[in-house]
Write a protein that holds these residues in place. Structure first.
Motif, PDB file in Angstrom:
ATOM      1  N   MET A 102      29.731  35.551  38.080  1.00 14.25           N
ATOM      2  CA  MET A 102      30.574  35.791  39.256  1.00 14.25           C
ATOM      3  C   MET A 102      31.867  36.507  38.863  1.00 14.25           C
ATOM      4  O   MET A 102      32.326  37.397  39.590  1.00 14.25           O
ATOM      5  N   GLN A 103      32.440  36.130  37.739  1.00 11.53           N
ATOM      6  CA  GLN A 103      33.672  36.784  37.293  1.00 11.53           C
ATOM      7  C   GLN A 103      33.416  38.261  37.007  1.00 11.53           C
ATOM      8  O   GLN A 103      34.253  39.109  37.307  1.00 11.53           O
ATOM      9  N   ARG A 104      32.258  38.567  36.432  1.00 11.02           N
ATOM     10  CA  ARG A 104      31.921  39.966  36.158  1.00 11.02           C
ATOM     11  C   ARG A 104      31.769  40.756  37.457  1.00 11.02           C
ATOM     12  O   ARG A 104      32.190  41.907  37.549  1.00 11.02           O
ATOM     13  N   ILE A 105      31.203  40.138  38.488  1.00  2.74           N
ATOM     14  CA  ILE A 105      31.029  40.824  39.775  1.00  2.74           C
ATOM     15  C   ILE A 105      32.377  41.001  40.481  1.00  2.74           C
ATOM     16  O   ILE A 105      32.665  42.057  41.028  1.00  2.74           O
ATOM     17  N   VAL A 106      33.214  39.976  40.437  1.00  2.00           N
ATOM     18  CA  VAL A 106      34.504  40.042  41.133  1.00  2.00           C
ATOM     19  C   VAL A 106      35.522  40.897  40.376  1.00  2.00           C
ATOM     20  O   VAL A 106      36.191  41.745  40.960  1.00  2.00           O
ATOM     21  N   SER A 107      35.647  40.679  39.069  1.00  3.33           N
ATOM     22  CA  SER A 107      36.662  41.399  38.290  1.00  3.33           C
ATOM     23  C   SER A 107      36.168  42.733  37.748  1.00  3.33           C
ATOM     24  O   SER A 107      36.961  43.626  37.482  1.00  3.33           O
ATOM     25  N   GLY A 108      34.868  42.841  37.528  1.00  9.35           N
ATOM     26  CA  GLY A 108      34.305  44.071  36.995  1.00  9.35           C
ATOM     27  C   GLY A 108      34.146  44.011  35.493  1.00  9.35           C
ATOM     28  O   GLY A 108      34.722  43.165  34.809  1.00  9.35           O
ATOM     29  N   SER A 109      33.339  44.903  34.978  1.00  7.88           N
ATOM     30  CA  SER A 109      33.157  45.046  33.538  1.00  7.88           C
ATOM     31  C   SER A 109      32.563  46.418  33.272  1.00  7.88           C
ATOM     32  O   SER A 109      31.734  46.902  34.041  1.00  7.88           O
ATOM     33  N   GLY A 110      32.984  47.043  32.187  1.00  6.71           N
ATOM     34  CA  GLY A 110      32.474  48.371  31.860  1.00  6.71           C
ATOM     35  C   GLY A 110      32.813  49.366  32.957  1.00  6.71           C
ATOM     36  O   GLY A 110      33.955  49.448  33.421  1.00  6.71           O
ATOM     37  N   SER A 111      31.818  50.109  33.414  1.00  2.00           N
ATOM     38  CA  SER A 111      32.054  51.108  34.457  1.00  2.00           C
ATOM     39  C   SER A 111      32.107  50.492  35.859  1.00  2.00           C
ATOM     40  O   SER A 111      32.519  51.145  36.809  1.00  2.00           O
ATOM     41  N   GLN A 113      33.774  48.525  38.609  1.00  2.00           N
ATOM     42  CA  GLN A 113      35.166  48.174  38.899  1.00  2.00           C
ATOM     43  C   GLN A 113      35.327  46.733  39.362  1.00  2.00           C
ATOM     44  O   GLN A 113      36.364  46.140  39.172  1.00  2.00           O
ATOM     45  N   GLY A 114      34.360  46.195  39.994  1.00  2.00           N
ATOM     46  CA  GLY A 114      34.474  44.848  40.537  1.00  2.00           C
ATOM     47  C   GLY A 114      35.024  44.871  41.951  1.00  2.00           C
ATOM     48  O   GLY A 114      35.589  45.861  42.412  1.00  2.00           O
ATOM     49  N   LEU A 115      34.855  43.758  42.641  1.00  2.00           N
ATOM     50  CA  LEU A 115      35.234  43.683  44.051  1.00  2.00           C
ATOM     51  C   LEU A 115      36.748  43.659  44.248  1.00  2.00           C
ATOM     52  O   LEU A 115      37.241  44.086  45.283  1.00  2.00           O
ATOM     53  N   GLN A 116      37.491  43.168  43.256  1.00  2.25           N
ATOM     54  CA  GLN A 116      38.944  43.117  43.391  1.00  2.25           C
ATOM     55  C   GLN A 116      39.565  44.501  43.430  1.00  2.25           C
ATOM     56  O   GLN A 116      40.691  44.653  43.892  1.00  2.25           O
ATOM     57  N   ALA A 117      38.856  45.514  42.970  1.00  4.12           N
ATOM     58  CA  ALA A 117      39.367  46.881  43.063  1.00  4.12           C
ATOM     59  C   ALA A 117      39.458  47.328  44.515  1.00  4.12           C
ATOM     60  O   ALA A 117      40.270  48.181  44.864  1.00  4.12           O
ATOM     61  N   PHE A 118      38.623  46.742  45.372  1.00  9.80           N
ATOM     62  CA  PHE A 118      38.606  47.105  46.785  1.00  9.80           C
ATOM     63  C   PHE A 118      39.326  46.079  47.652  1.00  9.80           C
ATOM     64  O   PHE A 118      39.874  46.424  48.695  1.00  9.80           O
ATOM     65  N   PHE A 119      39.310  44.838  47.234  1.00  4.51           N
ATOM     66  CA  PHE A 119      39.931  43.743  47.997  1.00  4.51           C
ATOM     67  C   PHE A 119      40.686  42.856  47.007  1.00  4.51           C
ATOM     68  O   PHE A 119      40.162  41.850  46.546  1.00  4.51           O
ATOM     69  N   PRO A 120      41.920  43.245  46.650  1.00 10.78           N
ATOM     70  CA  PRO A 120      42.646  42.568  45.569  1.00 10.78           C
ATOM     71  C   PRO A 120      42.854  41.061  45.764  1.00 10.78           C
ATOM     72  O   PRO A 120      42.944  40.331  44.783  1.00 10.78           O
ATOM     73  N   ALA A 121      42.905  40.598  46.992  1.00 10.49           N
ATOM     74  CA  ALA A 121      43.142  39.168  47.234  1.00 10.49           C
ATOM     75  C   ALA A 121      41.913  38.311  46.950  1.00 10.49           C
ATOM     76  O   ALA A 121      41.998  37.087  46.906  1.00 10.49           O
ATOM     77  N   LEU A 122      40.772  38.930  46.729  1.00  7.61           N
ATOM     78  CA  LEU A 122      39.515  38.210  46.552  1.00  7.61           C
ATOM     79  C   LEU A 122      39.493  37.405  45.251  1.00  7.61           C
ATOM     80  O   LEU A 122      39.884  37.896  44.202  1.00  7.61           O
ATOM     81  N   GLN A 123      39.036  36.166  45.343  1.00  5.81           N
ATOM     82  CA  GLN A 123      38.856  35.297  44.184  1.00  5.81           C
ATOM     83  C   GLN A 123      37.405  34.808  44.174  1.00  5.81           C
ATOM     84  O   GLN A 123      36.752  34.788  45.203  1.00  5.81           O
ATOM     85  N   VAL A 124      36.945  34.394  43.015  1.00  6.84           N
ATOM     86  CA  VAL A 124      35.564  33.890  42.889  1.00  6.84           C
ATOM     87  C   VAL A 124      35.324  32.730  43.845  1.00  6.84           C
ATOM     88  O   VAL A 124      34.255  32.611  44.445  1.00  6.84           O
ATOM     89  N   ASP A 125      36.325  31.871  44.028  1.00 12.80           N
ATOM     90  CA  ASP A 125      36.174  30.686  44.883  1.00 12.80           C
ATOM     91  C   ASP A 125      36.077  31.008  46.367  1.00 12.80           C
ATOM     92  O   ASP A 125      35.826  30.119  47.173  1.00 12.80           O
ATOM     93  N   ASP A 126      36.299  32.261  46.758  1.00 10.80           N
ATOM     94  CA  ASP A 126      36.237  32.660  48.165  1.00 10.80           C
ATOM     95  C   ASP A 126      34.843  33.099  48.593  1.00 10.80           C
ATOM     96  O   ASP A 126      34.628  33.422  49.750  1.00 10.80           O
ATOM     97  N   ILE A 127      33.894  33.138  47.664  1.00  9.21           N
ATOM     98  CA  ILE A 127      32.586  33.732  47.934  1.00  9.21           C
ATOM     99  C   ILE A 127      31.490  32.674  47.960  1.00  9.21           C
ATOM    100  O   ILE A 127      31.473  31.764  47.137  1.00  9.21           O
ATOM    101  N   THR A 128      30.572  32.815  48.892  1.00 15.78           N
ATOM    102  CA  THR A 128      29.349  32.009  48.945  1.00 15.78           C
ATOM    103  C   THR A 128      28.163  32.946  48.737  1.00 15.78           C
ATOM    104  O   THR A 128      28.089  34.000  49.368  1.00 15.78           O
ATOM    105  N   VAL A 129      27.246  32.562  47.854  1.00 17.99           N
ATOM    106  CA  VAL A 129      26.056  33.353  47.588  1.00 17.99           C
ATOM    107  C   VAL A 129      24.837  32.514  47.950  1.00 17.99           C
ATOM    108  O   VAL A 129      24.742  31.342  47.575  1.00 17.99           O
ATOM    109  N   THR A 130      23.895  33.112  48.699  1.00 13.15           N
ATOM    110  CA  THR A 130      22.682  32.422  49.118  1.00 13.15           C
ATOM    111  C   THR A 130      21.471  33.297  48.823  1.00 13.15           C
ATOM    112  O   THR A 130      21.458  34.475  49.169  1.00 13.15           O
ATOM    113  N   TYR A 131      20.472  32.694  48.194  1.00 10.57           N
ATOM    114  CA  TYR A 131      19.180  33.351  47.974  1.00 10.57           C
ATOM    115  C   TYR A 131      18.164  32.612  48.848  1.00 10.57           C
ATOM    116  O   TYR A 131      18.126  31.395  48.847  1.00 10.57           O
ATOM    117  N   GLN A 132      17.334  33.369  49.598  1.00 12.10           N
ATOM    118  CA  GLN A 132      16.345  32.740  50.470  1.00 12.10           C
ATOM    119  C   GLN A 132      15.025  33.479  50.364  1.00 12.10           C
ATOM    120  O   GLN A 132      14.979  34.711  50.350  1.00 12.10           O
TER     121      GLN A 132
END
Length: 194
Positions: A102-111, A113-132
């Motif tokens: 989750m940290q890699r998706i939110v903060s980014g890694s390598g090329s 950028q991660g979600l915080q590049a688009f929505f800086p206030a976003l934190q890992v704890d703000d996200i819910t992920v569901t697989y169905q």
């Protein structure tokens, strides 16, 4: 007393004192509404990019492989849709997502950028992920099950000083940002990570 009430001097000041707070409130509401639209758009864009990353990354829920375990004796058989086969983690679920993924998706890694590049206030704890389980794919598929992946942004990620207080006061729920996509290979490094 009659002379006092017939005086016209100071009328403009009295009207100004009455109208000024109303004008300040109207301008503040316009600014707050613009801020709301900006956060709404950036939050929605971040969720769209996040779910795109999730569908080609290792599953972030801890119970994914136990929820979506398949019968190897039926290799090649179609998987029936099952609304009860759900694996979820994150905000308001009581289940913690894989922190490193989750940290890699939110903060980014390598090329990425991660979600915080688009929505800086976003934190890992703000996200819910569901697989169905959605009924796509087949038993024994080498890349794992084909599932619907849903990424949702909790309301507390949105920072609206006035609007949030009013919504809480009159008990109106603020809609969440949710984006759903169909998974692809669910592997972060299909050719092996270096």
């Amino acid at each position: 007393m009659r002379k006092f009430f017939s005086q016209q001097s100071g009328t403009a000041l009295t009207e100004g004192v009455i109208i000024f707070p109303i004008m300040v409130l109207a301008v503040a509401a316009c600014v707050e509404f613009g801020f709301l639209l900006h956060q709404w758009n950036t939050g929605a864009k971040a969720m769209q990019l996040g779910v795109r990353k999730l569908i080609v990354s290792d599953p972030v829920t801890p119970d994914f492989y136990s929820v979506f375990s398949f019968d190897d004796s039926q290799t090649g058989g179609l998987i029936a849709p099952n609304a009860g086969a759900v694996s979820t983690c994150g905000a308001n679920t009581g289940v913690t997502c894989n922190a490193a993924l989750m940290q890699r998706i939110v903060s980014g890694s390598g090329s990425w950028q991660g979600l915080q590049a688009f929505f800086p206030a976003l934190q890992v704890d703000d996200i819910t992920v569901t697989y169905q389980l959605n009924g796509l794919g087949y038993q024994g598929r080498p890349d794992g099950p084909v599932v619907s992946v849903r990424m949702e942004l909790a309301r507390n990620a949105i920072n609206l000083p006035i609007t949030s207080a009013i919504l809480d006061l009159i008990d109106i729920s603020f809609p969440s940002f949710a984006v759903t996509a169909t998974s692809e290979d669910l592997q972060s490094c299909p050719d092996g990570c270096s």
